[in-house]
Design an enzyme around this catalytic site. Structure first.
Site, PDB file in Angstrom:
ATOM      1  N   GLN A  97       0.852  -1.197   0.000  1.00  0.00           N
ATOM      2  CA  GLN A  97       0.000   0.000   0.000  1.00  0.00           C
ATOM      3  C   GLN A  97       0.886   1.246   0.000  1.00  0.00           C
ATOM      4  O   GLN A  97       1.686   1.458   0.916  1.00  0.00           O
ATOM      5  CB  GLN A  97      -0.913   0.056   1.224  1.00  0.00           C
ATOM      6  CG  GLN A  97      -1.859   1.251   1.101  1.00  0.00           C
ATOM      7  CD  GLN A  97      -2.714   1.501   2.321  1.00  0.00           C
ATOM      8  OE1 GLN A  97      -2.203   1.815   3.381  1.00  0.00           O
ATOM      9  NE2 GLN A  97      -4.020   1.360   2.162  1.00  0.00           N
ATOM     10  N   TYR A 182      -5.448  11.126   3.387  1.00  0.00           N
ATOM     11  CA  TYR A 182      -4.086  11.339   2.914  1.00  0.00           C
ATOM     12  C   TYR A 182      -4.108  12.055   1.553  1.00  0.00           C
ATOM     13  O   TYR A 182      -5.170  12.447   1.077  1.00  0.00           O
ATOM     14  CB  TYR A 182      -3.313  10.009   2.899  1.00  0.00           C
ATOM     15  CG  TYR A 182      -3.310   9.414   4.288  1.00  0.00           C
ATOM     16  CD1 TYR A 182      -2.721  10.106   5.345  1.00  0.00           C
ATOM     17  CD2 TYR A 182      -3.978   8.233   4.572  1.00  0.00           C
ATOM     18  CE1 TYR A 182      -2.777   9.609   6.645  1.00  0.00           C
ATOM     19  CE2 TYR A 182      -4.030   7.735   5.870  1.00  0.00           C
ATOM     20  CZ  TYR A 182      -3.431   8.428   6.895  1.00  0.00           C
ATOM     21  OH  TYR A 182      -3.510   7.956   8.185  1.00  0.00           O
ATOM     22  N   GLY A 332      -8.912  -6.286   9.849  1.00  0.00           N
ATOM     23  CA  GLY A 332      -7.822  -5.432  10.290  1.00  0.00           C
ATOM     24  C   GLY A 332      -7.388  -5.833  11.679  1.00  0.00           C
ATOM     25  O   GLY A 332      -6.483  -6.648  11.869  1.00  0.00           O
ATOM     26  N   ARG A 333      -8.097  -5.279  12.682  1.00  0.00           N
ATOM     27  CA  ARG A 333      -7.697  -5.515  14.077  1.00  0.00           C
ATOM     28  C   ARG A 333      -7.620  -6.999  14.405  1.00  0.00           C
ATOM     29  O   ARG A 333      -6.785  -7.413  15.206  1.00  0.00           O
ATOM     30  CB  ARG A 333      -8.663  -4.776  15.006  1.00  0.00           C
ATOM     31  CG  ARG A 333      -8.435  -3.261  14.960  1.00  0.00           C
ATOM     32  CD  ARG A 333      -9.608  -2.503  15.463  1.00  0.00           C
ATOM     33  NE  ARG A 333     -10.773  -2.681  14.587  1.00  0.00           N
ATOM     34  CZ  ARG A 333     -11.999  -2.216  14.871  1.00  0.00           C
ATOM     35  NH1 ARG A 333     -12.204  -1.573  15.987  1.00  0.00           N
ATOM     36  NH2 ARG A 333     -12.983  -2.408  14.022  1.00  0.00           N
TER      37      ARG A 333
END
Ligand code: FMN
Length: 375
Positions: A97, A182, A332-333
């Site tokens: 990424q 971002y 994710g987590r």
């Protein structure tokens, strides 16, 4: 009926299952060059169908967060090669990424460079920095300067150079991080892009940077190995977009025509665009996940593979797949504390919870020391 736990062909790449280890910044990289514990961490998670790395900076002034890795030079490229080799040796697939943070950051974190952004609009948001004395503190993000019109091409050149390095490092593909506030999302959003040149002013011009960035990555990896992550409507990092629908309607239609490897998106309950279903979901907890905005919005506009991310469980992922609303599913987590998440899902085993104190920074503790399930 297709199963989340069975293989999926992502264009030319066969994934062993539809689980995606989500991109997660873990701040274990003080030198900017990926190290041995990072290779071990990713290799431990190689039974995911696809691993997406943490956000990686293409050049030093694009580094937002402390202790995060780059892909700017040969040393960093070699560090990543050890990571991809370790993942491939375990039969996994891994995309990098690429994350240019733009106005999100502080000069303490990026080698002393002034932050750059579409417009000189300071984020009303805080970021962690580590001082020379080693102390971590939370500071308000610094004031960025606006990129000159002809400087933007130089930023795109930097992304393309980074992609060349990522290819040399052996990645199976690359993902543009155009979510979470971002740089690409700063170009997309009205509060952060106040330009009136070719890079801003209308949805068409606000989408230009993201589209051209994708074209640059295509030059290196080809469309079938280049994905993108977006998060329409998200407020994170002080994004406040007054034109979410027209902008993302155009962006996603343009992306669809370009046929990238996939469209990856992240939902959050901090979305501006909660519809009645997601309001019910947030209050009652267990409504089918694809009723969250923007599942239907994206499915209506994008015909290729879609990766969904945000608060998924195996059950919700399977239901979302059955409903035809997404193809691949980020955890994710859960991947922080369950390196063998795929095997645990298959076995119906219990899942471990991550230790919140060791999410960011440090070394092995809370990173590579989560065990696989017993037996
Ligand atoms: C510690 C942490 C770091 C993250 N860093 C990134 C990142 O670098 N790039 C990114 O796109 N998303 C990042 N995310 C978002 C995750 O990829 C994912 O979208 C989010 O955690 C929702 O999935 P989950 O509910 O399964 O955790 C991060 C999330 C966490 C928890």
């Amino acid at each position: 009926m297709a199963s989340v736990l069975e293989p999926f062909d992502l264009g030319p790449i066969r994934l062993n299952n539809r689980l995606v280890m989500g991109p997660m910044t873990r701040a274990r990289c003080p030198t900017g060059t990926p190290n041995a514990i990072m290779a071990e961490y990713y290799a431990q998670r190689a039974s995911a169908g696809l691993i997406l790395t943490e956000g990686v900076w293409p050049e030093i002034n694009a580094q937002g967060y402390f202790s995060t890795p780059g892909i700017e030079n040969d040393e960093q490229t070699a560090g990543w090669k050890a990571v991809t080799d370790a993942v491939h040796a375990r039969g996994g697939k891994i995309f990098m990424q690429l994350m240019h943070c733009g106005r999100v950051g502080d000069p303490v974190n990026n080698g002393g460079h002034q932050l750059v952004a579409p417009s000189a609009v300071q984020a009303d948001f805080q970021i962690l920095t580590v001082g020379d004395d080693g102390n971590v503190q939370l500071v308000r993000m610094a004031m960025p300067r606006a990129l000159e019109t002809d400087e933007v091409d130089g930023v795109l050149d930097g992304l393309e150079r980074a992609a060349v390095n990522a290819k040399a490092a052996g990645f199976d593909g690359i993902e543009l991080h155009a979510a979470s506030g971002y740089l690409p999302m700063q170009f997309l959003s009205t509060n952060t892009n106040q330009r009136d040149d070719k890079w801003g002013g209308t949805p068409e011009k606000r989408t230009r940077f993201t589209i051209e960035a994708m074209e640059r990555l295509f030059n290196v990896f080809g469309p079938e190995r280049t994905g993108i992550k977006i998060a329409p409507g998200i407020l994170y990092n002080d994004i406040n977009d007054a034109e979410v629908e027209p902008t993302y309607d155009l962006l996603v239609r343009k992306l669809d025509a370009m046929k990238p490897a996939y469209l990856h998106f992240q939902t959050s309950l901090s979305y501006q665009h909660l519809n009645e279903f997601s309001t019910v979901a947030s209050t009652e907890g267990q409504v089918e996940v694809w009723h969250h905005w923007p599942y239907q919005f994206l499915r209506d506009r994008f015909t290729g593979p879609i990766i969904a991310s945000g608060d998924l469980t195996l059950d919700l992922a399977q239901k979302t797949l059955d409903a035809g609303m997404a193809d691949l599913f980020v955890f994710g987590r859960r991947y922080i504390s369950n390196p063998d998440l795929f095997e645990r899902f298959k076995a119906g085993a219990d899942l471990a919870d991550p230790n919140q104190m060791t999410i960011y920074g440090g070394a092995e503790a809370g990173y590579t020391d989560y065990p696989a399930m017993a037996g």
